[in-house]
Write a protein that holds these residues in place. Sequence first.
Motif, mmCIF file in Angstrom:
data_model
loop_
_atom_site.group_PDB
_atom_site.id
_atom_site.type_symbol
_atom_site.label_atom_id
_atom_site.label_comp_id
_atom_site.label_asym_id
_atom_site.label_seq_id
_atom_site.Cartn_x
_atom_site.Cartn_y
_atom_site.Cartn_z
ATOM 1 N N ASP A 300 0.841 -1.207 0.000
ATOM 2 C CA ASP A 300 0.000 0.000 0.000
ATOM 3 C C ASP A 300 0.875 1.255 0.000
ATOM 4 O O ASP A 300 1.127 1.825 1.055
ATOM 5 C CB ASP A 300 -0.883 -0.046 1.251
ATOM 6 C CG ASP A 300 -1.941 1.043 1.277
ATOM 7 O OD1 ASP A 300 -2.068 1.785 0.283
ATOM 8 O OD2 ASP A 300 -2.625 1.153 2.315
ATOM 9 N N TYR A 301 1.362 1.725 -1.172
ATOM 10 C CA TYR A 301 1.176 1.115 -2.474
ATOM 11 C C TYR A 301 2.445 1.315 -3.272
ATOM 12 O O TYR A 301 3.350 2.042 -2.827
ATOM 13 C CB TYR A 301 -0.055 1.695 -3.210
ATOM 14 C CG TYR A 301 -0.010 3.180 -3.521
ATOM 15 C CD1 TYR A 301 0.233 3.611 -4.814
ATOM 16 C CD2 TYR A 301 -0.180 4.142 -2.536
ATOM 17 C CE1 TYR A 301 0.277 4.954 -5.131
ATOM 18 C CE2 TYR A 301 -0.138 5.482 -2.839
ATOM 19 C CZ TYR A 301 0.092 5.888 -4.136
ATOM 20 O OH TYR A 301 0.165 7.226 -4.436
ATOM 21 N N SER A 341 -1.597 -4.501 -4.991
ATOM 22 C CA SER A 341 -1.240 -3.127 -4.685
ATOM 23 C C SER A 341 -2.277 -2.186 -5.296
ATOM 24 O O SER A 341 -3.362 -2.618 -5.673
ATOM 25 C CB SER A 341 0.174 -2.813 -5.190
ATOM 26 O OG SER A 341 0.615 -1.576 -4.673
#
Length: 458
Positions: A300-301, A341
Amino acid sequence: MKQNEFERIIIKSLYSNPGVCSKVLPELNETWFSDIDCKFIAKHIIDFNTNFSRMPNVLESRRMITEETELKTFEDCISIEDAEVNTDYILKEIEEFVRKKLMYNTSEKIVNFVKNGYTNIQGSFADELSDAESFSFDTEIGFDFFDDPQRLYEDANTKEKIFKTGIKTLDDMLMGGFHENSMSLFMSSTNVGKTLFMCSLTTNLILNGNKVLYISFEDSENKIATRIAQNMFNVSQQQYKLMSREEFAKAFTLFKKKCGGNSLVIKGYPEASVNAMQIKSLLKDLEEKKKFRPDIIFIDYIGCMVPNGRMNQNWNTNTILQKVAQEVRAIGQEWEIPVISAAQTNRGGYNSAEVGLDDIADSYAVSTKADAIIAVTQTPEFKEQGMYSVQLLKTRFGNNKGQVATLGVDIEKQRVYELNQSTVQQSQVSVFDKSATISSNTLSGSSETDLTNLDIEI
């Protein structure tokens, strides 16, 4: 065996083991050798191969080597018994020797760099260390299509490992869920809920018995843990803060039993401080120190990461993020797990009902590396109604690209859910009500536990 002795065995192998020679000669480098005579012999071999595209024979090498000490060392190498180098594992031994030698050489460079007091570092040694650690001789010669039908059949009939997201709509879009050896991206604009979405999916996955590594660059480890706990305990942020120690302990024990423990690790990093190689190092540390090997990774991310090794000052943002995406996807392939992601949209995607791959902020090249991309949008009307629109922008797992669906979102409880499950979710008893029973989770069954019967000290 001493290092110098094994260096002689490497040279002997080149002359006496054709199979080893075919693998080692193309990679041969004089820096593998510490013994000065072996180093010069290796250089003679490399020069001969460069000029004539083959390994010199013993007679040719004797003519090339003119120094007396080198010639004596060469004769010592040739006099080694053939049985010493015609073993099944000699190539593996050479490979391991070279790997350690390359790492030692790089470490020596770093020490000298520091000793000499250099402060103007133009790059890092990360690339060299990574190359050294991953060094290997290519022992594969390709897939002979008509000579290996069994491999072809087994591949077609071996079930790919797929992890259900806990949301049927997403599972249908992704042809079952998150696929091993892949990278999937959720794409949305600022403040729409990329982190909420990924935390919600993390909760679903660990409640379904999977091990998850969650890496955060924007929120602290505690904040990510709180989001997941709110969803898991079925409470709002305010209710979560008002839980007594006893209520929290009972709820925590219940879900620890449900998940089996050791199923979620959250690791926070500052933005622009970590590359894929450091994540690989984290994975190895978790496996060695905590016996934790994740089934799936959330990052993240990736827009908050940097590429491996030294940064070229001529790279633009597009090139940087393309390299990051490529390196992150390689983690999933190496560890045979899905990597999840997110990607940010540009201004064109803000408050839009529909976005496309062209709306990815900073780097369109990121989309070329992803195996699946799902756009998550929320117009002001959808926000008021507590809904997300999700659209499959790219997939390598089917032909349903462009599919659009609507999901529910409960901001207070940090949960994304199927709209047709909303009544079930809303009726789920909160752990905040200590006189009630709580469903383990609607994802995995309907077993209930009386919270008033659980005792734990924290």
